[in-house]
Design a protein around this motif. Structure first.
Motif, mmCIF file in Angstrom:
data_model
loop_
_atom_site.group_PDB
_atom_site.id
_atom_site.type_symbol
_atom_site.label_atom_id
_atom_site.label_comp_id
_atom_site.label_asym_id
_atom_site.label_seq_id
_atom_site.Cartn_x
_atom_site.Cartn_y
_atom_site.Cartn_z
ATOM 1 N N ILE A 113 3.107 36.767 2.037
ATOM 2 C CA ILE A 113 4.117 36.515 1.003
ATOM 3 C C ILE A 113 5.493 36.966 1.483
ATOM 4 O O ILE A 113 6.501 36.241 1.332
ATOM 5 C CB ILE A 113 3.739 37.231 -0.308
ATOM 6 C CG1 ILE A 113 2.484 36.602 -0.914
ATOM 7 C CG2 ILE A 113 4.896 37.190 -1.306
ATOM 8 C CD1 ILE A 113 1.900 37.376 -2.083
ATOM 9 N N LEU A 114 5.560 38.150 2.084
ATOM 10 C CA LEU A 114 6.832 38.661 2.592
ATOM 11 C C LEU A 114 7.375 37.747 3.686
ATOM 12 O O LEU A 114 8.584 37.444 3.718
ATOM 13 C CB LEU A 114 6.653 40.084 3.123
ATOM 14 C CG LEU A 114 7.882 40.756 3.726
ATOM 15 C CD1 LEU A 114 9.021 40.830 2.700
ATOM 16 C CD2 LEU A 114 7.540 42.149 4.239
ATOM 17 N N CYS A 160 10.949 35.700 3.605
ATOM 18 C CA CYS A 160 11.955 35.919 4.652
ATOM 19 C C CYS A 160 12.248 34.628 5.408
ATOM 20 O O CYS A 160 13.392 34.377 5.810
ATOM 21 C CB CYS A 160 11.490 37.011 5.615
ATOM 22 S SG CYS A 160 11.508 38.667 4.898
ATOM 23 N N ALA A 161 11.215 33.788 5.613
ATOM 24 C CA ALA A 161 11.426 32.500 6.278
ATOM 25 C C ALA A 161 12.331 31.612 5.428
ATOM 26 O O ALA A 161 13.222 30.928 5.950
ATOM 27 C CB ALA A 161 10.093 31.811 6.535
ATOM 28 N N LEU A 162 12.112 31.640 4.114
ATOM 29 C CA LEU A 162 12.939 30.835 3.206
ATOM 30 C C LEU A 162 14.381 31.343 3.198
ATOM 31 O O LEU A 162 15.332 30.548 3.270
ATOM 32 C CB LEU A 162 12.356 30.890 1.798
ATOM 33 C CG LEU A 162 13.044 30.042 0.729
ATOM 34 C CD1 LEU A 162 13.046 28.569 1.120
ATOM 35 C CD2 LEU A 162 12.379 30.242 -0.620
ATOM 36 N N PRO A 203 23.961 30.907 6.073
ATOM 37 C CA PRO A 203 24.504 32.084 6.777
ATOM 38 C C PRO A 203 23.575 32.607 7.871
ATOM 39 O O PRO A 203 24.046 33.031 8.939
ATOM 40 C CB PRO A 203 24.673 33.116 5.653
ATOM 41 C CG PRO A 203 24.773 32.300 4.404
ATOM 42 C CD PRO A 203 23.873 31.134 4.620
ATOM 43 N N PHE A 204 22.273 32.572 7.608
ATOM 44 C CA PHE A 204 21.318 33.063 8.609
ATOM 45 C C PHE A 204 21.141 32.055 9.735
ATOM 46 O O PHE A 204 21.038 32.440 10.911
ATOM 47 C CB PHE A 204 19.970 33.365 7.943
ATOM 48 C CG PHE A 204 20.007 34.559 7.037
ATOM 49 C CD1 PHE A 204 19.809 35.830 7.541
ATOM 50 C CD2 PHE A 204 20.249 34.410 5.681
ATOM 51 C CE1 PHE A 204 19.847 36.943 6.712
ATOM 52 C CE2 PHE A 204 20.289 35.513 4.837
ATOM 53 C CZ PHE A 204 20.094 36.782 5.351
ATOM 54 N N ILE A 205 21.087 30.779 9.401
ATOM 55 C CA ILE A 205 20.954 29.751 10.437
ATOM 56 C C ILE A 205 22.140 29.812 11.394
ATOM 57 O O ILE A 205 21.981 29.711 12.622
ATOM 58 C CB ILE A 205 20.850 28.347 9.797
ATOM 59 C CG1 ILE A 205 19.518 28.211 9.067
ATOM 60 C CG2 ILE A 205 20.988 27.256 10.849
ATOM 61 C CD1 ILE A 205 18.298 28.348 9.977
ATOM 62 N N GLY A 262 8.718 36.348 9.521
ATOM 63 C CA GLY A 262 9.238 35.351 8.598
ATOM 64 C C GLY A 262 10.589 34.824 9.053
ATOM 65 O O GLY A 262 10.808 33.606 9.107
ATOM 66 N N PHE A 263 11.505 35.706 9.414
ATOM 67 C CA PHE A 263 12.824 35.274 9.880
ATOM 68 C C PHE A 263 12.712 34.450 11.165
ATOM 69 O O PHE A 263 13.449 33.477 11.345
ATOM 70 C CB PHE A 263 13.734 36.476 10.108
ATOM 71 C CG PHE A 263 14.308 37.052 8.843
ATOM 72 C CD1 PHE A 263 15.175 36.302 8.057
ATOM 73 C CD2 PHE A 263 13.980 38.339 8.432
ATOM 74 C CE1 PHE A 263 15.710 36.821 6.882
ATOM 75 C CE2 PHE A 263 14.507 38.862 7.259
ATOM 76 C CZ PHE A 263 15.375 38.105 6.480
ATOM 77 N N SER A 264 11.790 34.840 12.052
ATOM 78 C CA SER A 264 11.654 34.107 13.317
ATOM 79 C C SER A 264 11.073 32.711 13.104
ATOM 80 O O SER A 264 11.232 31.838 13.965
ATOM 81 C CB SER A 264 10.774 34.898 14.298
ATOM 82 O OG SER A 264 9.418 34.926 13.869
#
Length: 243
Positions: free
Chosen positions: A38-39, A43-45, A51-53, A108-110
């Protein structure tokens, strides 16, 4: 009380205690794993937002490549997992928990680019297919009386094989090789899901009670990785591109 009743109670009491303890242990494993997934999803979303992209990628008319920050985010989970294993081996539960959540967030971020490449409908459908397949495979590994150690060894060798193939194909850029890697990836992580579940269950009975919590967190990370990799390989077959 008759002698037969005494023998029956003497056998059933420890068995019942083991079953209750094993059930609580496995529930802890799956709870950590579900929380990590879930986390990672959240984080992926978040990571797919502009801004993150812009921070993770250098975007040009010719295409996109990882920025300096992007490379840090990409490699950070590998560093965290080594720290996690050290914390588990030292029975530092608090640190192991923190590193587990940190690893899940970084993973998730990766993986945030999947929200840009694949449609939301195909991501959801692939996740549901993965969840169903994972659930069945994990249940098989938990219930089967057959020793899956030989299968696990074979799957681990296969895993090293596809890692090598992926490195080679990074330079070859062959669609046929990529397709073959995806097929093998699905099969290998399907086998590892069953094997790892059986191993996690077996470790409960072989390890002293005071380290069960640490083993549960470690087991959750193992199954988390099986699920994520199974999902990503299935996504190559079931995912629909946004374009």
């Amino acid at each position: 009380m008759t002698w037969d009743n005494f023998k029956t109670n003497a056998i059933e009491m420890p068995v019942s205690r083991i079953n209750q303890g094993l059930r609580a242990y496995m529930q802890k494993v799956y709870s950590y794993m579900a929380g990590g997934l879930i986390l990672s999803g959240l984080c992926a979303l978040i990571g797919s937002m502009p801004p993150f992209i812009n921070a993770f990628y250098n975007i040009t008319p010719q295409g996109a490549s990882l920025s300096f920050v992007g490379w840090i985010v990409f490699f950070a989970p590998f560093i965290v997992i080594f720290m996690f294993q050290s914390a588990v081996s030292k029975m530092n539960i608090g640190k192991a928990q923190a590193l587990f959540w940190a690893f899940s967030a970084l993973m998730g971020f990766s993986m945030s680019s999947i929200f840009l490449v694949y449609s939301g409908e195909s991501l959801l459908s692939t996740f549901l297919v993965t969840a169903g397949a994972f659930g069945g495979l994990s249940l098989f590994g938990y219930m089967t009386k057959k020793d899956l150690s030989a299968l696990g060894s074979f799957m681990i060798m296969g895993l090293w094989g596809i890692i090598l193939a992926m490195i080679v194909n990074f330079f070859l850029k062959s669609p046929g090789v990529a397709y073959g890697i995806s097929i093998l990836g699905v099969l290998i992580f399907a086998g590892l899901t069953a094997y790892d579940t059986q191993k996690i269950r077996r470790m409960y009975s072989e390890a002293p009670e005071e380290i069960h919590h640490a083993l549960a967190i470690s087991g959750a990370l193992t199954l988390y990785l099986d699920f994520i990799n199974l999902f990503l390989f299935l996504l190559r077959f079931l995912g629909n591109n946004r374009n």
